[in-house]
Design a protein around this motif. Structure first.
Motif, mmCIF file in Angstrom:
data_model
loop_
_atom_site.group_PDB
_atom_site.id
_atom_site.type_symbol
_atom_site.label_atom_id
_atom_site.label_comp_id
_atom_site.label_asym_id
_atom_site.label_seq_id
_atom_site.Cartn_x
_atom_site.Cartn_y
_atom_site.Cartn_z
ATOM 1 N N GLY A 100 37.631 35.036 -59.045
ATOM 2 C CA GLY A 100 38.849 35.347 -59.785
ATOM 3 C C GLY A 100 38.632 36.443 -60.810
ATOM 4 N N ASP A 111 40.826 42.851 -54.427
ATOM 5 C CA ASP A 111 41.824 41.882 -54.867
ATOM 6 C C ASP A 111 42.727 41.467 -53.712
ATOM 7 N N SER A 115 42.702 37.688 -52.392
ATOM 8 C CA SER A 115 43.985 36.999 -52.586
ATOM 9 C C SER A 115 44.552 36.517 -51.258
ATOM 10 N N ASP A 119 45.086 32.653 -50.819
ATOM 11 C CA ASP A 119 46.478 32.234 -50.650
ATOM 12 C C ASP A 119 46.680 31.520 -49.323
ATOM 13 N N PRO A 154 40.792 27.688 -54.410
ATOM 14 C CA PRO A 154 41.871 28.669 -54.588
ATOM 15 C C PRO A 154 42.651 28.505 -55.887
ATOM 16 N N GLN A 155 42.755 27.282 -56.385
ATOM 17 C CA GLN A 155 43.483 27.074 -57.634
ATOM 18 C C GLN A 155 42.760 27.729 -58.808
ATOM 19 N N ARG A 158 43.112 31.607 -58.423
ATOM 20 C CA ARG A 158 44.428 32.112 -58.803
ATOM 21 C C ARG A 158 44.610 32.085 -60.322
ATOM 22 N N ARG A 161 42.182 34.748 -61.893
ATOM 23 C CA ARG A 161 42.633 36.097 -61.526
ATOM 24 C C ARG A 161 43.835 36.511 -62.353
ATOM 25 N N ASN A 162 44.829 35.652 -62.450
ATOM 26 C CA ASN A 162 46.033 35.980 -63.202
ATOM 27 C C ASN A 162 45.736 36.179 -64.688
#
Length: 277
Positions: A100, A111, A115, A119, A154-155, A158, A161-162
């Motif tokens: 991330g 990215d 992603s 995702d 993945p959680q 995400r 990353r955000n």
């Protein structure tokens, strides 16, 4: 309800959650000591001639179809649940956190690729993905942990990353970049400390969910080996006995799972309220 009453309720919830989780950790410690030293010459995995004996002073939670003490087996299941969930969340964090950071900081093709993969994994229902991965890897504590890791990584990816994409445009990060700081310094000194703040919330909520997913894998026969005490597999074995009025083999593993999930959920919900305020 005024703010003081609301704060008191929050403290009570948080305290209850911590007490429940600490109780499980204490149980795990005690069971490990008993298993290692074989106290009183009694093996915790031993069988008896009391088949489906109801709860009594001799067997507080009764016995199962093989004469095993349900209470001891349920307590042993706490060790497996805590171990697998801890390893799964640890692996997911180790995988999702650095990916991330890199994805959010560098952007571009890296990215987009990361992603897309994350995702895609995130879009698959948790139970379905865990069942498929566990089926491919086979039974085992490490394999079950890896299956759960793939589900939850993945959680973390995400979230980090955000957060990284937001923080890397902050003034102090730009100033560090202009002053000549290298990428490693910027990421680990200026970005990482500011993106990990929401992680405790996600960690506790994922841990609560992972207990249920592990139980589901055990119920389907895809978790740990059959000779390892685990709540989900015990519930599966208890199904056939319930119509005959033998309720204790299902009740106590179910309650153990319920209270551990409840304690972790209490902690996660209260942490979420604290960070939001």
């Amino acid at each position: 309800m005024n703010s003081n009453s609301s704060n008191q309720v929050g403290k009570n919830i948080r305290r209850t959650g911590f007490l429940i989780v600490l109780s499980y950790l204490l149980i795990v410690l005690i069971m490990k000591v008993l298993e290692a030293n074989n106290f009183f010459g009694y093996s915790l995995s031993s069988f008896s001639n009391d088949i489906f004996a109801p709860p009594s002073l001799k067997h507080l939670c009764g016995t199962d179809r093989l004469g095993r003490d349900v209470c001891l087996r349920t307590l042993q299941g706490s060790s497996i649940a805590i171990e697998v969930v801890f390893l799964a969340i640890f692996f997911a964090l180790i995988l999702g956190l650095p990916l991330g950071l890199l994805s959010g900081y560098f952007g571009g093709i890296l990215d987009k690729c990361l992603s897309l993969v994350m995702d895609t994994i995130f879009s698959i229902p948790v139970i379905l993905l865990a069942v498929v991965v566990a089926f491919v890897l086979g039974k085992g504590i490490i394999n079950a942990s890896i299956a759960l890791c793939i589900v939850y990584s993945p959680q973390y990816f995400r979230l980090i990353r955000n957060q990284t994409m937001l923080i890397k445009s902050e003034t102090y990060v730009e100033a560090a970049r202009v002053s000549g700081a290298d990428v490693k310094t910027i990421i680990f000194k200026y970005i990482l400390p500011n993106v990990i703040t929401p992680l405790p919330i996600l960690l506790t909520l994922n841990a609560a969910d992972a207990v249920l997913v592990l139980g589901s894998l055990g119920f389907l026969g895809l978790g740990v080996p059959a000779n390892v005490p685990e709540w989900g597999s015990d519930l599966n074995l208890a199904l056939a006995a319930i119509p005959t009025g033998i309720w204790w083999t299902a009740l106590f593993p179910g309650l153990a799972m319920f209270f551990l999930v409840l304690g972790l959920s209490f902690i996660g919900e209260e942490l979420e309220n604290i960070f939001e305020n």
